[in-house]
Design an enzyme around this catalytic site. Structure first.
Site, PDB file in Angstrom:
ATOM      1  N   LYS A  15       0.850  -1.209   0.000  1.00 38.30           N
ATOM      2  CA  LYS A  15       0.000   0.000   0.000  1.00 38.30           C
ATOM      3  C   LYS A  15       0.874   1.243   0.000  1.00 38.30           C
ATOM      4  CE  LYS A  15       0.841   1.168   4.559  1.00 38.30           C
ATOM      5  NZ  LYS A  15       1.665   2.283   4.992  1.00 38.30           N
ATOM      6  N   PRO A  97       9.553  -4.769  -0.440  1.00 33.42           N
ATOM      7  CA  PRO A  97      10.678  -4.550   0.469  1.00 33.42           C
ATOM      8  C   PRO A  97      10.194  -4.376   1.913  1.00 33.42           C
ATOM      9  CG  PRO A  97      10.361  -2.652  -0.989  1.00 33.42           C
ATOM     10  CD  PRO A  97       9.416  -3.710  -1.452  1.00 33.42           C
ATOM     11  N   LEU A 102       5.412   0.127   3.401  1.00 37.42           N
ATOM     12  CA  LEU A 102       4.504  -0.330   2.340  1.00 37.42           C
ATOM     13  C   LEU A 102       3.522  -1.398   2.841  1.00 37.42           C
ATOM     14  CD1 LEU A 102       7.161  -0.563  -0.534  1.00 37.42           C
ATOM     15  CD2 LEU A 102       5.410   1.206  -0.241  1.00 37.42           C
ATOM     16  N   GLY A 103       3.598  -1.732   4.136  1.00 41.49           N
ATOM     17  CA  GLY A 103       2.608  -2.625   4.745  1.00 41.49           C
ATOM     18  C   GLY A 103       2.720  -4.087   4.352  1.00 41.49           C
ATOM     19  N   GLY A 105       4.124  -6.902   5.632  1.00 44.47           N
ATOM     20  CA  GLY A 105       3.803  -7.912   6.654  1.00 44.47           C
ATOM     21  C   GLY A 105       2.315  -7.895   6.986  1.00 44.47           C
ATOM     22  N   SER A 106       1.745  -6.692   7.081  1.00 48.73           N
ATOM     23  CA  SER A 106       0.309  -6.570   7.393  1.00 48.73           C
ATOM     24  C   SER A 106      -0.524  -7.162   6.268  1.00 48.73           C
ATOM     25  CB  SER A 106      -0.070  -5.089   7.547  1.00 48.73           C
ATOM     26  OG  SER A 106       0.687  -4.500   8.574  1.00 48.73           O
ATOM     27  N   SER A 107      -0.111  -6.908   5.038  1.00 49.73           N
ATOM     28  CA  SER A 107      -0.843  -7.451   3.887  1.00 49.73           C
ATOM     29  C   SER A 107      -0.781  -8.978   3.886  1.00 49.73           C
ATOM     30  CB  SER A 107      -0.222  -6.888   2.598  1.00 49.73           C
ATOM     31  OG  SER A 107      -0.791  -7.493   1.480  1.00 49.73           O
ATOM     32  N   ASP A 139      -2.266  -1.895  10.740  1.00 51.21           N
ATOM     33  CA  ASP A 139      -2.556  -1.765   9.301  1.00 51.21           C
ATOM     34  C   ASP A 139      -3.269  -2.980   8.712  1.00 51.21           C
ATOM     35  OD1 ASP A 139      -1.223   0.593   9.265  1.00 51.21           O
ATOM     36  OD2 ASP A 139       0.539  -0.129   8.164  1.00 51.21           O
TER      37      ASP A 139
HETATM   38  O1  C5P Z   1       0.240  -1.916  15.289  1.00 51.68           O
HETATM   39  P1  C5P Z   1       1.643  -2.201  14.842  1.00 51.68           P
HETATM   40  O2  C5P Z   1       2.242  -3.392  15.532  1.00 51.68           O
HETATM   41  O3  C5P Z   1       1.787  -2.266  13.366  1.00 51.68           O
HETATM   42  O4  C5P Z   1       2.503  -0.932  15.293  1.00 51.68           O
HETATM   43  C1  C5P Z   1       3.885  -0.969  15.387  1.00 51.68           C
HETATM   44  C2  C5P Z   1       4.358   0.197  16.247  1.00 51.68           C
HETATM   45  O5  C5P Z   1       4.185   1.426  15.529  1.00 51.68           O
HETATM   46  C3  C5P Z   1       3.615   0.382  17.540  1.00 51.68           C
HETATM   47  O6  C5P Z   1       4.151  -0.398  18.559  1.00 51.68           O
HETATM   48  C4  C5P Z   1       3.805   1.868  17.804  1.00 51.68           C
HETATM   49  O7  C5P Z   1       5.102   2.115  18.326  1.00 51.68           O
HETATM   50  C5  C5P Z   1       3.795   2.460  16.413  1.00 51.68           C
HETATM   51  N1  C5P Z   1       2.453   2.955  16.021  1.00 51.68           N
HETATM   52  C6  C5P Z   1       1.952   4.106  16.601  1.00 51.68           C
HETATM   53  N2  C5P Z   1       0.729   4.563  16.213  1.00 51.68           N
HETATM   54  C7  C5P Z   1       0.019   3.934  15.254  1.00 51.68           C
HETATM   55  C8  C5P Z   1       0.522   2.763  14.639  1.00 51.68           C
HETATM   56  C9  C5P Z   1       1.758   2.296  15.049  1.00 51.68           C
HETATM   57  O8  C5P Z   1       2.586   4.712  17.471  1.00 51.68           O
HETATM   58  N3  C5P Z   1      -1.153   4.422  14.888  1.00 51.68           N
END
Ligand code: C5P
Length: 278
Positions: A15, A97, A102-103, A105-107, A139
């Site tokens: 993304k 990459p 680019l998301g 792992g989430s994708s 994400d």
């Molecule tokens: O939710 P995810 O594991 O992808 O987020 C990774 C890290 O990115 C979180 O631990 C946080 O430090 C930061 N983050 C944030 N605010 C968001 C999304 C992510 O601070 N809205």
């Protein structure tokens, strides 16, 4: 059909964030966002089947192919939530990459949830999948939508949108060699210097075909990796517009007719299009 023999091949797209406002830091440590997310044609391929023993392989040896991988965690979460007794065999062909914003792992996690739900006959509703996805990462829910969405909360509140009405030719991802860690970028964010954009107004402009591109995480990412400013300035001076960091970086989204690899030979460059799930 014997489901245990079925093998699914899924495209797992990356993304870009066409605008990204950071609104404030929340009590839970996350940041409240308002962002326009769009899936692109750069993506990984996930091959998924049911098996006798959990097994994950990955084309990229730098990524752990074990229970710490988001794909494995998504499959485990699906098994735990549905209480179904199955094992999985998954191969991940990695093209997106990592540490790029680019998301990827989430994708991959979202594709795993969708794929298992399909292979197992649809035990989970779309709402179930959205809520399990949010537990896996901020994400992940976006990647269950058709591909264009207004995203709020910490990233898990998704409002699907129609195709965006502006010209989308000559689009590129430019990824400098070094990656960036998302938590480190959020940690480096100076909350006093956030943009004053009104995201609802910016969204309305996008929907009317008047895009206004920005990313509140750029300064934080540039402070951690100063070469990113050089990459952005080089592209702007060569006439690309916009040149925009995607998510927490280090990849840029840009539009321009010339291949950026000609002026930034040390970067990885991918020609892209916007795509949507059919
Ligand atoms: O939710 P995810 O594991 O992808 O987020 C990774 C890290 O990115 C979180 O631990 C946080 O430090 C930061 N983050 C944030 N605010 C968001 C999304 C992510 O601070 N809205």
């Amino acid at each position: 059909m014997d489901l245990s023999l079925a093998k699914l091949t899924l495209f797992s797209p990356a993304k870009v964030n066409l605008f990204l406002s950071v609104l404030r830091k929340r009590k839970d440590g996350y940041h409240e966002l308002a962002s326009l997310f769009q899936t692109i044609s750069l993506g990984d391929i996930l091959t998924l089947s049911l098996s006798f023993k959990d097994h994950l392989t990955c084309s990229d040896s730098f990524l752990p192919a074990n229970s710490s991988n988001l794909v494995w965690r998504a499959a485990e979460r699906f098994r735990c939530k549905t209480r179904l007794d199955f094992s999985f065999e998954i191969h991940l062909q990695k093209n997106i990459p990592i540490q790029a914003g680019l998301g990827g792992g989430s994708s991959n996690a979202a594709a795993t949830l969708l794929g298992l739900n399909h292979l197992l006959g649809g035990p989970a509703s779309f709402q179930d999948l959205i809520s399990w996805a949010a537990e896996l990462g901020s994400d992940v829910p976006f990647f269950l939508t058709p591909g264009t969405a207004y995203v709020t909360g910490r990233g898990e509140v998704v409002k699907p949108l129609p195709v965006l009405p502006f010209s989308k030719e000559n689009m590129w991802i430019v990824k400098p060699q070094q990656g960036l860690s998302t938590p480190e970028v959020y940690n480096a964010l100076d909350l006093k210097t956030l943009s004053s954009h009104n995201p609802i107004e910016v969204l309305q402009k996008f929907l009317k075909g008047q895009p206004e591109f920005y990313n509140d995480l750029e300064d934080a990412a540039f402070s951690l990796y100063p070469e990113l400013s050089f990459v952005k300035d080089t592209l702007l001076q060569a006439g690309y517009h916009p040149v925009l960091l995607s998510g927490s970086g280090s990849a840029f989204f840009c539009i321009g007719s010339q291949n950026p690899a000609l002026i930034l030979p040390t970067c990885f460059v991918y020609p892209i299009q916007f795509i949507r799930r059919v």
